[in-house]
Enzyme design. Sequence first.
Site, PDB file in Angstrom:
ATOM      1  N   ASP A 141      -4.611   5.333   5.839  1.00 54.21           N
ATOM      2  CA  ASP A 141      -5.248   6.272   6.540  1.00 54.21           C
ATOM      3  C   ASP A 141      -5.972   5.898   7.461  1.00 54.21           C
ATOM      4  O   ASP A 141      -5.779   5.441   8.560  1.00 54.21           O
ATOM      5  CB  ASP A 141      -5.803   7.230   5.444  1.00 54.21           C
ATOM      6  CG  ASP A 141      -6.359   8.744   5.875  1.00 54.21           C
ATOM      7  OD1 ASP A 141      -6.255   8.740   6.945  1.00 54.21           O
ATOM      8  OD2 ASP A 141      -7.020   9.502   5.119  1.00 54.21           O
ATOM      9  N   GLU A 144       0.793  -1.253   0.067  1.00 51.00           N
ATOM     10  CA  GLU A 144       0.011  -0.047   0.039  1.00 51.00           C
ATOM     11  C   GLU A 144       1.025   1.081   0.173  1.00 51.00           C
ATOM     12  O   GLU A 144       1.804   1.361   0.440  1.00 51.00           O
ATOM     13  CB  GLU A 144      -0.788   0.046   1.202  1.00 51.00           C
ATOM     14  CG  GLU A 144      -2.366  -0.206   1.066  1.00 51.00           C
ATOM     15  CD  GLU A 144      -3.158   0.994   0.235  1.00 51.00           C
ATOM     16  OE1 GLU A 144      -2.502   1.622  -0.521  1.00 51.00           O
ATOM     17  OE2 GLU A 144      -4.198   0.962   0.387  1.00 51.00           O
ATOM     18  N   ASP A 145       0.147   2.275  -0.542  1.00 54.74           N
ATOM     19  CA  ASP A 145       1.073   3.380  -0.383  1.00 54.74           C
ATOM     20  C   ASP A 145       0.953   4.210   0.894  1.00 54.74           C
ATOM     21  O   ASP A 145       1.784   4.855   1.346  1.00 54.74           O
ATOM     22  CB  ASP A 145       0.469   4.652  -1.843  1.00 54.74           C
ATOM     23  CG  ASP A 145      -0.898   4.473  -1.728  1.00 54.74           C
ATOM     24  OD1 ASP A 145      -1.854   3.768  -0.922  1.00 54.74           O
ATOM     25  OD2 ASP A 145      -1.378   5.422  -2.633  1.00 54.74           O
ATOM     26  N   ARG A 190       0.987  12.205  -9.124  1.00 54.13           N
ATOM     27  CA  ARG A 190       1.687  10.904  -8.905  1.00 54.13           C
ATOM     28  C   ARG A 190       3.038  10.651  -9.602  1.00 54.13           C
ATOM     29  O   ARG A 190       3.864  10.067  -9.009  1.00 54.13           O
ATOM     30  CB  ARG A 190       0.862   9.551  -9.776  1.00 54.13           C
ATOM     31  CG  ARG A 190      -0.662   9.499  -9.291  1.00 54.13           C
ATOM     32  CD  ARG A 190      -1.144   8.102  -9.923  1.00 54.13           C
ATOM     33  NE  ARG A 190      -2.562   8.082  -9.982  1.00 54.13           N
ATOM     34  CZ  ARG A 190      -3.219   7.793  -8.921  1.00 54.13           C
ATOM     35  NH1 ARG A 190      -2.490   7.265  -7.788  1.00 54.13           N
ATOM     36  NH2 ARG A 190      -4.473   7.539  -8.602  1.00 54.13           N
ATOM     37  N   PHE A 249      -2.172  15.888   3.967  1.00 55.44           N
ATOM     38  CA  PHE A 249      -2.650  15.404   2.919  1.00 55.44           C
ATOM     39  C   PHE A 249      -1.443  15.514   1.908  1.00 55.44           C
ATOM     40  O   PHE A 249      -0.829  16.597   1.728  1.00 55.44           O
ATOM     41  CB  PHE A 249      -3.874  15.985   2.186  1.00 55.44           C
ATOM     42  CG  PHE A 249      -4.277  15.346   0.887  1.00 55.44           C
ATOM     43  CD1 PHE A 249      -5.176  14.272   0.980  1.00 55.44           C
ATOM     44  CD2 PHE A 249      -3.659  15.713  -0.540  1.00 55.44           C
ATOM     45  CE1 PHE A 249      -5.442  13.448  -0.075  1.00 55.44           C
ATOM     46  CE2 PHE A 249      -4.307  15.121  -1.539  1.00 55.44           C
ATOM     47  CZ  PHE A 249      -5.023  13.945  -1.495  1.00 55.44           C
TER      48      PHE A 249
HETATM   49  P1  IMP Z   1      -8.097   4.509   3.922  1.00 54.68           P
HETATM   50  O1  IMP Z   1      -8.808   3.465   3.394  1.00 54.68           O
HETATM   51  O2  IMP Z   1      -8.577   5.778   4.562  1.00 54.68           O
HETATM   52  O3  IMP Z   1      -6.804   3.811   4.733  1.00 54.68           O
HETATM   53  O4  IMP Z   1      -7.311   5.372   2.868  1.00 54.68           O
HETATM   54  C1  IMP Z   1      -6.387   4.606   2.133  1.00 54.68           C
HETATM   55  C2  IMP Z   1      -6.319   5.183   0.504  1.00 54.68           C
HETATM   56  O5  IMP Z   1      -6.923   6.619   0.491  1.00 54.68           O
HETATM   57  C3  IMP Z   1      -5.076   5.157   0.187  1.00 54.68           C
HETATM   58  O6  IMP Z   1      -4.525   3.854  -0.506  1.00 54.68           O
HETATM   59  C4  IMP Z   1      -4.753   6.235  -0.540  1.00 54.68           C
HETATM   60  O7  IMP Z   1      -5.176   6.154  -1.927  1.00 54.68           O
HETATM   61  C5  IMP Z   1      -5.952   7.227  -0.091  1.00 54.68           C
HETATM   62  N1  IMP Z   1      -5.208   8.421   0.431  1.00 54.68           N
HETATM   63  C6  IMP Z   1      -4.928   8.391   2.018  1.00 54.68           C
HETATM   64  N2  IMP Z   1      -4.564   9.418   2.357  1.00 54.68           N
HETATM   65  C7  IMP Z   1      -4.164  10.099   1.232  1.00 54.68           C
HETATM   66  C8  IMP Z   1      -3.091  11.354   1.054  1.00 54.68           C
HETATM   67  O8  IMP Z   1      -2.767  12.149   1.909  1.00 54.68           O
HETATM   68  N3  IMP Z   1      -2.883  11.428  -0.411  1.00 54.68           N
HETATM   69  C9  IMP Z   1      -3.304  11.104  -1.381  1.00 54.68           C
HETATM   70  N4  IMP Z   1      -4.051   9.734  -0.861  1.00 54.68           N
HETATM   71  C10 IMP Z   1      -4.467   9.460   0.147  1.00 54.68           C
HETATM   72 MG    MG Z   2      -4.306   3.634  -2.684  1.00 55.58          MG
END
Ligand code: IMP
Ligand code: MG
Length: 177
Positions: free
Chosen positions: A105, A101-102, A167, A154
């Site tokens: 959050d 995963e990148d 990206r 962010f």
């Molecule tokens: P989660 O489900 O809330 O953990 O969100 C995960 C996904 O939200 C990641 O795989 C990203 O694609 C996107 N995401 C969360 N935070 C950021 C950010 O700061 N910048 C860009 N994408 C984000």
């Molecule tokens: Mg993602």
Amino acid sequence: MEVKIHNSTFESWLLPSEIAEAVSIIAHQIRKEFPAERLVLMCVMKGSIVFFADLLRQLEGEVEMGFVSASSYRGTASTGIVQIHARSEISLKDKVCILVEDIVDTGQTIQAIRDILSLEKPKALKVATLLYKKETFLGGDEPDYVGIEIPNEFVVGYGLDFDELGRNLEGIYKLKR
Ligand code: IMP
Ligand code: MG
């Protein structure tokens, strides 16, 4: 340095050299836990592509690769709805699978993917994330390998996007407030 994306300003934050070091540490942690094992590295599309390509090349020994495509985000706030659109046909049964995963959050995206892939009975299912926003994590399984823990900012770059742009930035930039 600053960049403008969709009329928002982002400032340089994590340098390519710091990211490379974090990637290399994760690769060592994975190989320490699974020294001689064949790994299946699963790229969580699309944001992880850049991290995935770097991590793949830092891992020694046998590595297969696959992808899973999911989304949960619109703009800068999570919708909380996770959709899995596609995945490669690679079999995970009895294999050591690392989800790449990148960023984690709230943790909802990776939890949803983890739950679905675990039905295929891999021998181990681990999560490697480059970035981890611990403050916004809602609970569940914590990522097994974390590159850099960040506050609730962010970010874009190194694969991460703001409405599909940013990206291609080499380093990671944060939204200027
Ligand atoms: P989660 O489900 O809330 O953990 O969100 C995960 C996904 O939200 C990641 O795989 C990203 O694609 C996107 N995401 C969360 N935070 C950021 C950010 O700061 N910048 C860009 N994408 C984000
Ligand atoms: Mg993602």
